[in-house]
Design an enzyme around this catalytic site. Structure first.
Site, PDB file in Angstrom:
ATOM      1  N   SER A 143     -10.129  18.009 -26.292  1.00 27.90           N
ATOM      2  CA  SER A 143     -10.962  16.924 -26.841  1.00 27.90           C
ATOM      3  C   SER A 143     -12.382  17.457 -26.987  1.00 27.90           C
ATOM      4  O   SER A 143     -12.763  18.420 -26.306  1.00 27.90           O
ATOM      5  CB  SER A 143     -10.964  15.753 -25.848  1.00 27.90           C
ATOM      6  OG  SER A 143     -11.983  14.830 -26.156  1.00 27.90           O
ATOM      7  N   TYR A 156     -11.633  11.525 -17.527  1.00 28.22           N
ATOM      8  CA  TYR A 156     -11.171  12.134 -18.780  1.00 28.22           C
ATOM      9  C   TYR A 156     -11.956  13.413 -19.078  1.00 28.22           C
ATOM     10  O   TYR A 156     -11.375  14.450 -19.433  1.00 28.22           O
ATOM     11  CB  TYR A 156     -11.348  11.110 -19.906  1.00 28.22           C
ATOM     12  CG  TYR A 156     -10.752  11.486 -21.231  1.00 28.22           C
ATOM     13  CD1 TYR A 156      -9.409  11.247 -21.525  1.00 28.22           C
ATOM     14  CD2 TYR A 156     -11.534  12.071 -22.235  1.00 28.22           C
ATOM     15  CE1 TYR A 156      -8.865  11.571 -22.758  1.00 28.22           C
ATOM     16  CE2 TYR A 156     -11.002  12.400 -23.463  1.00 28.22           C
ATOM     17  CZ  TYR A 156      -9.670  12.143 -23.728  1.00 28.22           C
ATOM     18  OH  TYR A 156      -9.135  12.472 -24.963  1.00 28.22           O
TER      19      TYR A 156
HETATM   20  P1  NAD Z   1      -1.715   7.929 -28.136  1.00 30.07           P
HETATM   21  O1  NAD Z   1      -1.953   6.895 -27.091  1.00 30.07           O
HETATM   22  O2  NAD Z   1      -1.393   7.495 -29.532  1.00 30.07           O
HETATM   23  O3  NAD Z   1      -0.609   8.965 -27.653  1.00 30.07           O
HETATM   24  C1  NAD Z   1      -0.481   9.353 -26.309  1.00 30.07           C
HETATM   25  C2  NAD Z   1       0.926   9.831 -26.059  1.00 30.07           C
HETATM   26  O4  NAD Z   1       1.051  10.210 -24.682  1.00 30.07           O
HETATM   27  C3  NAD Z   1       1.977   8.720 -26.304  1.00 30.07           C
HETATM   28  O5  NAD Z   1       3.128   9.296 -26.844  1.00 30.07           O
HETATM   29  C4  NAD Z   1       2.236   8.220 -24.892  1.00 30.07           C
HETATM   30  O6  NAD Z   1       3.494   7.576 -24.745  1.00 30.07           O
HETATM   31  C5  NAD Z   1       2.164   9.532 -24.133  1.00 30.07           C
HETATM   32  N1  NAD Z   1       1.996   9.364 -22.689  1.00 30.07           N
HETATM   33  C6  NAD Z   1       1.066   8.635 -22.033  1.00 30.07           C
HETATM   34  N2  NAD Z   1       1.286   8.701 -20.700  1.00 30.07           N
HETATM   35  C7  NAD Z   1       2.380   9.494 -20.529  1.00 30.07           C
HETATM   36  C8  NAD Z   1       3.100   9.941 -19.391  1.00 30.07           C
HETATM   37  N3  NAD Z   1       2.771   9.570 -18.150  1.00 30.07           N
HETATM   38  N4  NAD Z   1       4.180  10.725 -19.586  1.00 30.07           N
HETATM   39  C9  NAD Z   1       4.558  11.083 -20.843  1.00 30.07           C
HETATM   40  N5  NAD Z   1       3.906  10.702 -21.954  1.00 30.07           N
HETATM   41  C10 NAD Z   1       2.831   9.902 -21.789  1.00 30.07           C
HETATM   42  O7  NAD Z   1      -3.043   8.797 -28.124  1.00 30.07           O
HETATM   43  P2  NAD Z   1      -3.555  10.047 -28.986  1.00 30.07           P
HETATM   44  O8  NAD Z   1      -4.925   9.716 -29.407  1.00 30.07           O
HETATM   45  O9  NAD Z   1      -2.563  10.488 -29.990  1.00 30.07           O
HETATM   46  O10 NAD Z   1      -3.695  11.134 -27.812  1.00 30.07           O
HETATM   47  C11 NAD Z   1      -3.017  12.359 -27.798  1.00 30.07           C
HETATM   48  C12 NAD Z   1      -3.891  13.401 -27.128  1.00 30.07           C
HETATM   49  O11 NAD Z   1      -5.057  13.605 -27.913  1.00 30.07           O
HETATM   50  C13 NAD Z   1      -4.384  13.029 -25.734  1.00 30.07           C
HETATM   51  O12 NAD Z   1      -4.325  14.152 -24.877  1.00 30.07           O
HETATM   52  C14 NAD Z   1      -5.825  12.633 -25.961  1.00 30.07           C
HETATM   53  O13 NAD Z   1      -6.613  12.793 -24.831  1.00 30.07           O
HETATM   54  C15 NAD Z   1      -6.186  13.588 -27.078  1.00 30.07           C
HETATM   55  N6  NAD Z   1      -7.356  13.213 -27.864  1.00 30.07           N
HETATM   56  C16 NAD Z   1      -7.370  12.043 -28.545  1.00 30.07           C
HETATM   57  C17 NAD Z   1      -8.496  11.713 -29.282  1.00 30.07           C
HETATM   58  C18 NAD Z   1      -8.598  10.445 -30.039  1.00 30.07           C
HETATM   59  O14 NAD Z   1      -9.705  10.116 -30.478  1.00 30.07           O
HETATM   60  N7  NAD Z   1      -7.515   9.699 -30.255  1.00 30.07           N
HETATM   61  C19 NAD Z   1      -9.580  12.586 -29.312  1.00 30.07           C
HETATM   62  C20 NAD Z   1      -9.519  13.784 -28.617  1.00 30.07           C
HETATM   63  C21 NAD Z   1      -8.390  14.081 -27.883  1.00 30.07           C
END
Ligand code: NAD
Length: 261
Positions: A143, A156
Site C-alpha cells: 500500500s 495498517y
Molecule cells: P477487499 O475488501 O475488496 O478485499 C479483501 C479480500 O481479503 C477479500 O477477498 C476478503 O474476503 C479477504 N479477506 C479478508 N480477511 C480475510 C481472512 N481473514 N482470510 C482470508 N481472506 C480474507 O479489499 P481490497 O481493497 O481489494 O484489498 C486488497 C488488498 O489491497 C489489501 O491487502 C489492502 O490492504 C490492499 N490495498 C487496498 C487499497 C485500497 O484503496 N482499496 C489500497 C492499498 C492497498
C-alpha cells in the site's frame, strides 16, 4: 498465453484487487486458487466464471488467513489439486480506523495476523517448491501506507511497512533461485475495503461522506482519481512475466502521485 502451465494462488481474491488479479492471471492460462470470504453462492459463481475464461482450473479455498493451520492446509490442497503455487499473490487485507489510544487490541492483532503474518506463512510454505522448479513470483499487495503514514491507521501502517521490509528480505534470500519478490503499493482503490472505512473516518474526524472521499481519501492523490483494481492487476501480470525477472525487492507505487509529494 503468458501463464500456461503456471499455478497462481491469490489470497483475498473474492473481491476487489485480488479478484481482478485472479481474473487477469486466469485469462492468461494460469490455474488459479481463489481465497477469501463472502457468500458461498457468489463465490462459486466467480470461480465458475474465472474457470470458463481460462484453459486451466480455478479452485476456491476459504482459509482464514489469521489461522496458520488453515494456510498450511490451503497450500497443501493447492499443491495436490492444481500444483504448487508458481505465483503467490499475498493480497488479503483488512483495515480498521481509530486513534491509537482507542484502537481495540483485538483489531490490532487481526490486522497484523492477516495483513502481515499470513504473508510470512504463505511465503515460507510456497518458496521451497518455487526454488525446486527454479522459477517463482511472490507479489505482495502492500500500500502507499507501506511508505507513508496517515493518522488513525496505526496497525495498517505498521503491517504494510512490515510487508515492504519482509518482501525485500525474501527477495535477497532467493535472488539466485529464479524467484522474485516484490510489492505493489496502490493508493486508494475503490473497493469494499475503502468503502467500509468511510463511516469510521466520518466518526473519527467529524466529516460527511463526501468530505471523507474528497478531502481525506482523494486529497492524498494528486490525480484526484481512484486507482482501479484492473490497473493493479495489469502490474501484477507484468511482474509474473519472464521479462520481469530482474525486478526483485522493489516496492512499486501505483498511487496517482501520492508518495511523490
Ligand atoms: P477487499 O475488501 O475488496 O478485499 C479483501 C479480500 O481479503 C477479500 O477477498 C476478503 O474476503 C479477504 N479477506 C479478508 N480477511 C480475510 C481472512 N481473514 N482470510 C482470508 N481472506 C480474507 O479489499 P481490497 O481493497 O481489494 O484489498 C486488497 C488488498 O489491497 C489489501 O491487502 C489492502 O490492504 C490492499 N490495498 C487496498 C487499497 C485500497 O484503496 N482499496 C489500497 C492499498 C492497498
Amino acid at each position: 498465453m503468458l501463464l500456461e502451465g503456471k499455478c497462481a494462488l491469490v489470497t483475498g481474491s473474492t473481491s476487489g484487487i485480488g479478484l481482478a488479479i485472479a481474473r487477469a492471471f486466469a485469462a492468461e492460462g494460469a490455474a488459479v486458487m481463489l481465497n477469501g470470504f463472502g457468500d458461498r453462492q457468489e463465490i462459486e459463481a466467480i470461480r465458475a466464471e474465472i474457470e470458463a475464461t481460462s484453459s486451466a482450473k480455478a479452485l476456491y479455498d476459504g482459509a482464514d488467513l489469521s489461522k496458520p493451520d488453515a494456510i498450511d492446509a490451503m497450500i497443501a490442497r493447492c499443491t495436490a489439486e492444481i500444483g504448487s503455487p508458481d505465483i503467490l499473490v499475498n493480497n488479503a487485507g483488512i483495515q480498521f480506523v481509530a486513534p491509537v489510544t482507542e484502537f481495540p487490541p483485538e483489531k490490532w492483532d487481526a490486522i497484523i495476523a492477516i495483513n502481515l503474518t499470513a504473508v510470512f506463512h504463505t511465503t515460507r510454505l510456497a518458496l521451497p517448491q518455487m526454488r525446486a522448479k527454479g522459477w517463482g513470483r511472490i507479489i505482495n499487495t502492500a500500500s502507499a501506507h507501506s511508505l507513508v503514514a496517515s493518522p488513525n491507521k496505526s496497525a495498517y501502517v505498521a503491517a504494510k511497512h512490515g510487508v515492504a521490509g519482509f518482501t525485500k528480505s525474501v527477495a535477497l534470500e532467493c535472488a539466485q533461485d529464479g524467484v522474485t519478490a516484490n510489492c505493489i503499493s496502490p493508493g486508494y482503490v475503490w473497493t469494499k475495503l475503502v468503502e467500509n472505512q468511510i463511516p469510521d473516518t466520518m466518526k473519527a474526524r467529524s466529516l460527511t461522506r463526501e468530505q471523507v472521499i474528497n478531502d481525506v481519501l482523494l486529497a492524498a492523490q494528486p490525480t484526484k482519481q481512484f486507482v482501479t483494481p484492473e490497473q493493479v492487476a495489469a502490474l501484477a501480470l507484468f511482474l509474473a512475466r519472464d521479462e520481469a525477472a530482474s525486478i526483485t525487492g522493489a516496492n512499486l507505487s501505483m498511487d496517482g502521485g501520492w508518495t511523490a509529494a
